[in-house]
Design an enzyme around this catalytic site. Sequence first.
Site, PDB file in Angstrom:
ATOM      1  N   PRO A  74      15.642 -38.846 -11.397  1.00  0.00           N
ATOM      2  CA  PRO A  74      15.098 -40.198 -11.354  1.00  0.00           C
ATOM      3  C   PRO A  74      14.867 -40.765  -9.964  1.00  0.00           C
ATOM      4  CG  PRO A  74      17.466 -40.315 -11.630  1.00  0.00           C
ATOM      5  CD  PRO A  74      17.117 -38.849 -11.550  1.00  0.00           C
ATOM      6  N   THR A  75      15.274 -40.040  -8.903  1.00  0.00           N
ATOM      7  CA  THR A  75      15.252 -40.663  -7.579  1.00  0.00           C
ATOM      8  C   THR A  75      13.882 -40.586  -6.924  1.00  0.00           C
ATOM      9  OG1 THR A  75      15.859 -38.633  -6.409  1.00  0.00           O
ATOM     10  CG2 THR A  75      17.663 -39.985  -7.271  1.00  0.00           C
ATOM     11  N   CYS A  76      13.749 -41.319  -5.817  1.00  0.00           N
ATOM     12  CA  CYS A  76      12.492 -41.362  -5.066  1.00  0.00           C
ATOM     13  C   CYS A  76      12.438 -40.275  -4.006  1.00  0.00           C
ATOM     14  CB  CYS A  76      12.336 -42.733  -4.409  1.00  0.00           C
ATOM     15  SG  CYS A  76      12.203 -44.092  -5.574  1.00  0.00           S
ATOM     16  N   ASP A  77      13.017 -39.128  -4.300  1.00  0.00           N
ATOM     17  CA  ASP A  77      12.977 -37.991  -3.390  1.00  0.00           C
ATOM     18  C   ASP A  77      12.192 -36.879  -4.058  1.00  0.00           C
ATOM     19  OD1 ASP A  77      13.684 -35.543  -1.937  1.00  0.00           O
ATOM     20  OD2 ASP A  77      15.190 -36.780  -0.939  1.00  0.00           O
ATOM     21  N   ASN A 109      19.831 -43.727  -3.476  1.00  0.00           N
ATOM     22  CA  ASN A 109      18.880 -44.584  -4.195  1.00  0.00           C
ATOM     23  C   ASN A 109      19.569 -45.687  -4.996  1.00  0.00           C
ATOM     24  OD1 ASN A 109      15.782 -42.870  -5.130  1.00  0.00           O
ATOM     25  ND2 ASN A 109      16.748 -43.122  -3.139  1.00  0.00           N
TER      26      ASN A 109
END
Length: 416
Positions: A362-365, A406
């Site tokens: 789910p992260t922005c990475d 995050n």
Amino acid sequence: MFATDLGSNARFRRQISQKPQISLVPDLAEGIQLPDEQGGLSPRIAKFIATHELPSPCLVIDVDIVEHNYMQMTHALPLAHVYYAVKANPAAEVVARLAELGSNFDTASPGEIDLCLNLGVAPSRISYGNTIKKQADIAYAYTQGIRMFAFDSEAELEKISISAPGSKVYCRILVESEGAEWPLSRKFGCEPDMALDLLLKAQDLGLDPIGVSFHVGSQQTNLNQWDPAIAQVAKLFERASAQGVDLRMIDMGGGFPSRYRADVQPVEDYADKIMSAMVRHFGAALPEMILEPGRSLVGDAGVIQAEVVLTSKKSASEDKRWVYLDIGKFSGLAETMDEAIKYRILTPHDGGETGPVVLAGPTCDSADILYEKTAYEMPLALEAGDKVLILSTGAYTTTYSAVNFNGFAPLEAVCI
């Protein structure tokens, strides 16, 4: 107590309670029941998830299965001393149960040492197996009564001689790890010739050089890897003895598997290979044997309940969907790096029509992709809000979970 919407997914609740592929086999300990060799969902975990409100994601560990796995290993290799690798899963309930069963413990930090000591484990049952230790941490361990230390370099050996005088030490050597799903790099261990020199120096420094350790790689599926490693150790024993150092212990590390997507052989097969190699290379004069299992004791004892956050496509013409879960590389599934460990996943729509997917966190990475090259198929009916179960996640999940990347909280865990 827990805030999640498991109750709204009644179909999933019924499905995991009545999974048709689950058949029960008796455990070595009376009263414990386990999934069959196909690795179905543990009945006890299934019942717990179906009847409790859990956060998502959340790891559920059945400590009885940990006990079962420990008993299997000690039954298969009765001459070996088990030093549980605490880093695999440091849950107090797991460590306490293993302590009650008589396990020893391999620790990698003062924090793990304190955990064991606070649970009543005697210092004599603890080894400091990390070969990369701060001088202050060695000194602290020594003040707490720890007298068994690993090393693989001259500088580390000198630190131990200063801060832990007279202690038992063992040198880790480099060995091949081909066949391991989570191979170990050259970060740990040294060449056998260097190990011999270091063991001789250990004695000169007033330490007690008791033996040699190695690790053939985590989740090792090639049972033949232990034989050449044991052969190297036997030669080291001979060479050291000829120069006045009598080694008496071989630490074979871990490598024993959990059940992920691929079938694995039972611990008894590993035991047969190991003992055959020991007799072949040491004859009747067997040294003390130490094992450091982690994954094989706790991996199959855990299941992560997670939630689908989103399903989407990158183009209208593409068949492959992206399935985003609320758990990823940075929240417990770090061993999906390079798609090394391939977990089995159950969904509430299993049995229906499926299609290829990319699984991501789910992260922005952009690195937070679990499986893109490995072929995974999931039901077409899968949608946001569905709960999924990730099997055999009892090892190296909570300990790899980031503190606050995050803004996501660390992976929660419940022991039953």
